[in-house]
Design a protein around this motif. Structure first.
Motif, PDB file in Angstrom:
ATOM      1  N   SER A  83       0.810  -1.226   0.000  1.00  0.00           N
ATOM      2  CA  SER A  83       0.000   0.000   0.000  1.00  0.00           C
ATOM      3  C   SER A  83       0.840   1.271   0.000  1.00  0.00           C
ATOM      4  O   SER A  83       0.335   2.341  -0.329  1.00  0.00           O
ATOM      5  N   ASP A  84       2.126   1.162   0.346  1.00  0.00           N
ATOM      6  CA  ASP A  84       3.038   2.314   0.302  1.00  0.00           C
ATOM      7  C   ASP A  84       3.823   2.389  -1.000  1.00  0.00           C
ATOM      8  O   ASP A  84       4.676   3.257  -1.158  1.00  0.00           O
ATOM      9  N   GLY A  85       3.572   1.463  -1.912  1.00  0.00           N
ATOM     10  CA  GLY A  85       4.257   1.465  -3.199  1.00  0.00           C
ATOM     11  C   GLY A  85       5.585   0.736  -3.216  1.00  0.00           C
ATOM     12  O   GLY A  85       6.312   0.796  -4.200  1.00  0.00           O
ATOM     13  N   HIS A  86       5.921   0.015  -2.148  1.00  0.00           N
ATOM     14  CA  HIS A  86       7.180  -0.734  -2.092  1.00  0.00           C
ATOM     15  C   HIS A  86       7.009  -2.097  -2.767  1.00  0.00           C
ATOM     16  O   HIS A  86       5.998  -2.771  -2.545  1.00  0.00           O
ATOM     17  N   PRO A  87       7.980  -2.510  -3.566  1.00  0.00           N
ATOM     18  CA  PRO A  87       7.863  -3.801  -4.258  1.00  0.00           C
ATOM     19  C   PRO A  87       7.921  -4.969  -3.283  1.00  0.00           C
ATOM     20  O   PRO A  87       8.746  -4.989  -2.370  1.00  0.00           O
ATOM     21  N   LEU A  88       7.012  -5.921  -3.474  1.00  0.00           N
ATOM     22  CA  LEU A  88       6.998  -7.136  -2.672  1.00  0.00           C
ATOM     23  C   LEU A  88       7.624  -8.308  -3.420  1.00  0.00           C
ATOM     24  O   LEU A  88       8.340  -9.108  -2.839  1.00  0.00           O
ATOM     25  N   ARG A  89       7.312  -8.405  -4.731  1.00  0.00           N
ATOM     26  CA  ARG A  89       7.858  -9.512  -5.535  1.00  0.00           C
ATOM     27  C   ARG A  89       7.568  -9.243  -7.010  1.00  0.00           C
ATOM     28  O   ARG A  89       6.634  -8.506  -7.335  1.00  0.00           O
ATOM     29  N   PRO A  90       8.339  -9.849  -7.896  1.00  0.00           N
ATOM     30  CA  PRO A  90       8.021  -9.733  -9.326  1.00  0.00           C
ATOM     31  C   PRO A  90       6.670 -10.379  -9.601  1.00  0.00           C
ATOM     32  O   PRO A  90       6.280 -11.340  -8.936  1.00  0.00           O
ATOM     33  N   TYR A  91       5.940  -9.840 -10.590  1.00  0.00           N
ATOM     34  CA  TYR A  91       4.647 -10.426 -10.951  1.00  0.00           C
ATOM     35  C   TYR A  91       4.677 -11.013 -12.350  1.00  0.00           C
ATOM     36  O   TYR A  91       4.641 -12.211 -12.534  1.00  0.00           O
ATOM     37  N   ASN A  92       4.740 -10.168 -13.347  1.00  0.00           N
ATOM     38  CA  ASN A  92       4.641 -10.667 -14.719  1.00  0.00           C
ATOM     39  C   ASN A  92       5.684  -9.991 -15.596  1.00  0.00           C
ATOM     40  O   ASN A  92       6.064  -8.848 -15.360  1.00  0.00           O
ATOM     41  N   ARG A  93       6.104 -10.711 -16.586  1.00  0.00           N
ATOM     42  CA  ARG A  93       7.012 -10.166 -17.587  1.00  0.00           C
ATOM     43  C   ARG A  93       6.552 -10.676 -18.930  1.00  0.00           C
ATOM     44  O   ARG A  93       6.282 -11.864 -19.093  1.00  0.00           O
ATOM     45  N   GLU A  94       6.430  -9.745 -19.887  1.00  0.00           N
ATOM     46  CA  GLU A  94       6.019 -10.160 -21.225  1.00  0.00           C
ATOM     47  C   GLU A  94       6.815  -9.391 -22.265  1.00  0.00           C
ATOM     48  O   GLU A  94       7.282  -8.281 -22.009  1.00  0.00           O
ATOM     49  N   PHE A  95       6.956 -10.031 -23.399  1.00  0.00           N
ATOM     50  CA  PHE A  95       7.666  -9.457 -24.534  1.00  0.00           C
ATOM     51  C   PHE A  95       6.762  -9.534 -25.746  1.00  0.00           C
ATOM     52  O   PHE A  95       5.894 -10.399 -25.813  1.00  0.00           O
ATOM     53  N   GLY A  96       7.003  -8.666 -26.697  1.00  0.00           N
ATOM     54  CA  GLY A  96       6.216  -8.755 -27.904  1.00  0.00           C
ATOM     55  C   GLY A  96       6.704  -7.825 -28.989  1.00  0.00           C
ATOM     56  O   GLY A  96       7.714  -7.135 -28.830  1.00  0.00           O
ATOM     57  N   TRP A  97       5.976  -7.838 -30.072  1.00  0.00           N
ATOM     58  CA  TRP A  97       6.289  -7.009 -31.231  1.00  0.00           C
ATOM     59  C   TRP A  97       5.003  -6.425 -31.760  1.00  0.00           C
ATOM     60  O   TRP A  97       4.043  -7.154 -32.032  1.00  0.00           O
ATOM     61  N   TRP A  98       4.979  -5.112 -31.870  1.00  0.00           N
ATOM     62  CA  TRP A  98       3.857  -4.395 -32.464  1.00  0.00           C
ATOM     63  C   TRP A  98       4.194  -4.161 -33.926  1.00  0.00           C
ATOM     64  O   TRP A  98       5.272  -3.630 -34.235  1.00  0.00           O
ATOM     65  N   ARG A  99       3.281  -4.544 -34.823  1.00  0.00           N
ATOM     66  CA  ARG A  99       3.499  -4.349 -36.254  1.00  0.00           C
ATOM     67  C   ARG A  99       2.308  -3.646 -36.873  1.00  0.00           C
ATOM     68  O   ARG A  99       1.176  -4.113 -36.728  1.00  0.00           O
ATOM     69  N   PRO A 100       2.566  -2.534 -37.540  1.00  0.00           N
ATOM     70  CA  PRO A 100       1.475  -1.888 -38.270  1.00  0.00           C
ATOM     71  C   PRO A 100       1.114  -2.758 -39.469  1.00  0.00           C
ATOM     72  O   PRO A 100       1.979  -3.355 -40.105  1.00  0.00           O
ATOM     73  N   LEU A 101      -0.167  -2.837 -39.748  1.00  0.00           N
ATOM     74  CA  LEU A 101      -0.627  -3.589 -40.909  1.00  0.00           C
ATOM     75  C   LEU A 101      -1.045  -2.589 -41.973  1.00  0.00           C
ATOM     76  O   LEU A 101      -0.238  -1.800 -42.423  1.00  0.00           O
ATOM     77  N   GLN A 102      -2.303  -2.579 -42.345  1.00  0.00           N
ATOM     78  CA  GLN A 102      -2.765  -1.580 -43.298  1.00  0.00           C
ATOM     79  C   GLN A 102      -2.907  -0.241 -42.587  1.00  0.00           C
ATOM     80  O   GLN A 102      -2.528  -0.107 -41.428  1.00  0.00           O
ATOM     81  N   LYS A 103      -3.475   0.723 -43.256  1.00  0.00           N
ATOM     82  CA  LYS A 103      -3.506   2.112 -42.793  1.00  0.00           C
ATOM     83  C   LYS A 103      -3.723   2.299 -41.295  1.00  0.00           C
ATOM     84  O   LYS A 103      -2.914   2.898 -40.627  1.00  0.00           O
ATOM     85  N   ASP A 104      -4.798   1.808 -40.728  1.00  0.00           N
ATOM     86  CA  ASP A 104      -5.112   2.033 -39.323  1.00  0.00           C
ATOM     87  C   ASP A 104      -5.207   0.731 -38.533  1.00  0.00           C
ATOM     88  O   ASP A 104      -5.966   0.652 -37.568  1.00  0.00           O
ATOM     89  N   GLU A 105      -4.444  -0.267 -38.950  1.00  0.00           N
ATOM     90  CA  GLU A 105      -4.500  -1.562 -38.279  1.00  0.00           C
ATOM     91  C   GLU A 105      -3.150  -1.904 -37.672  1.00  0.00           C
ATOM     92  O   GLU A 105      -2.107  -1.477 -38.163  1.00  0.00           O
ATOM     93  N   VAL A 106      -3.190  -2.668 -36.578  1.00  0.00           N
ATOM     94  CA  VAL A 106      -1.970  -3.062 -35.885  1.00  0.00           C
ATOM     95  C   VAL A 106      -2.133  -4.487 -35.372  1.00  0.00           C
ATOM     96  O   VAL A 106      -3.249  -4.944 -35.126  1.00  0.00           O
ATOM     97  N   GLU A 107      -1.008  -5.187 -35.259  1.00  0.00           N
ATOM     98  CA  GLU A 107      -1.026  -6.490 -34.610  1.00  0.00           C
ATOM     99  C   GLU A 107       0.045  -6.512 -33.531  1.00  0.00           C
ATOM    100  O   GLU A 107       1.048  -5.793 -33.623  1.00  0.00           O
ATOM    101  N   LEU A 108      -0.210  -7.302 -32.506  1.00  0.00           N
ATOM    102  CA  LEU A 108       0.719  -7.470 -31.399  1.00  0.00           C
ATOM    103  C   LEU A 108       0.919  -8.958 -31.179  1.00  0.00           C
ATOM    104  O   LEU A 108      -0.041  -9.684 -30.904  1.00  0.00           O
ATOM    105  N   LEU A 109       2.153  -9.404 -31.334  1.00  0.00           N
ATOM    106  CA  LEU A 109       2.523 -10.779 -31.015  1.00  0.00           C
ATOM    107  C   LEU A 109       3.127 -10.728 -29.623  1.00  0.00           C
ATOM    108  O   LEU A 109       4.081  -9.989 -29.379  1.00  0.00           O
ATOM    109  N   LEU A 110       2.565 -11.499 -28.693  1.00  0.00           N
ATOM    110  CA  LEU A 110       2.875 -11.366 -27.283  1.00  0.00           C
ATOM    111  C   LEU A 110       3.251 -12.714 -26.684  1.00  0.00           C
ATOM    112  O   LEU A 110       2.615 -13.723 -26.974  1.00  0.00           O
ATOM    113  N   VAL A 111       4.277 -12.716 -25.819  1.00  0.00           N
ATOM    114  CA  VAL A 111       4.726 -13.919 -25.122  1.00  0.00           C
ATOM    115  C   VAL A 111       4.991 -13.551 -23.669  1.00  0.00           C
ATOM    116  O   VAL A 111       5.597 -12.516 -23.407  1.00  0.00           O
ATOM    117  N   ASP A 112       4.544 -14.396 -22.722  1.00  0.00           N
ATOM    118  CA  ASP A 112       4.907 -14.134 -21.326  1.00  0.00           C
ATOM    119  C   ASP A 112       5.556 -15.360 -20.694  1.00  0.00           C
ATOM    120  O   ASP A 112       5.553 -16.446 -21.276  1.00  0.00           O
TER     121      ASP A 112
END
Length: 177
Positions: free
Chosen positions: A77-106
Motif C-alpha cells: 500500500s506504500d508502493g514498495h515492491p513485494l515480488r516480481p509479478y509478470n514479464r512479457e515481450f512482444g512485437w507491435w506491427r502496423p498492418l494496413q492504414k489504421d491496423e496493428v497487430e501485437l505478437l505477445l509472449v509471457d
C-alpha cells in the motif's frame, strides 16, 4: 594489430534522438516509443486484487516493428515492491492504414496474437489466436486498449481464462521517462 572496433552495429533505441531512424511504417505507433513507468490495479477470479508497479519499453531498430517489453511487480500500500509479478515481450506491427497487430509472449507459457485498430493515440486490439503450454494458465482470449491521455500511457487488459469470459484483469497509468 586488430581493426578499430566499429561499435555494436545492431542498435535498438527507445529514444528517438539517437540510434536508427524510425521506419516510416511505424509513424502511427510513434506516440508509444519510449520507456514508461507507473502503477496499476489487477484482479481476476480466483486471485486476490493487487496493486502493481510497471515498466514498459517500446523500442525500434529501424525496421517496421516496435519491440515491446513489460515488467510488473506486486507492491504494498506504500508502493514498495513485494515480488516480481509478470514479464512479457512482444512485437507491435502496423498492418494496413489504421491496423496493428501485437505478437505477445509471457513467462507463464502463454502467447497471443492480437489484432486491432489505431485511432490517433488510441490502440485497441483483441486476440486472434492464443497458444499456451500444458502448464500455462488457461488463457483463451484477451482484449487490450492503450491510449495516450494527457501525455501518459493508460491501458486496460481484459482476459478470458480458466473457463471465464472476458473480464477486467489489469489496468494502469504510466508516465514517459
Amino acid at each position: 594489430m586488430s581493426a578499430p572496433d566499429p561499435g555494436y552495429p545492431y542498435e535498438e533505441t527507445d529514444d528517438l534522438r539517437s540510434g536508427p531512424d524510425l521506419h516510416a511504417d511505424l509513424l502511427p505507433l510513434l506516440p508509444l516509443v519510449g520507456r514508461w513507468r507507473g502503477t496499476g490495479k489487477g484482479g481476476y477470479t480466483g486471485i486476490e486484487d493487487f496493486d502493481f508497479a510497471q515498466e514498459v519499453r517500446f523500442s525500434h531498430d529501424g525496421r517496421p516493428v516496435l519491440a515491446y517489453e513489460s515488467r510488473t511487480w506486486i507492491i504494498d500500500s506504500d508502493g514498495h515492491p513485494l515480488r516480481p509479478y509478470n514479464r512479457e515481450f512482444g512485437w507491435w506491427r502496423p498492418l494496413q492504414k489504421d491496423e496493428v497487430e501485437l505478437l505477445l509472449v509471457d513467462q507463464e507459457g502463454y502467447s497471443a496474437l492480437l489484432v486491432g485498430e489505431v485511432q490517433g493515440t488510441r490502440f485497441e486490439m483483441s486476440s486472434d489466436a492464443v497458444l499456451r503450454s500444458a502448464s500455462a494458465k488457461q488463457v483463451t482470449g484477451e482484449h487490450r486498449l492503450y491510449g495516450i491521455v494527457e501525455g501518459d500511457l493508460l491501458y486496460a487488459v481484459d482476459q478470458a481464462a480458466d473457463g471465464e469470459q472476458l473480464r477486467p484483469y489489469m489496468s494502469g497509468r504510466l508516465v514517459r521517462l
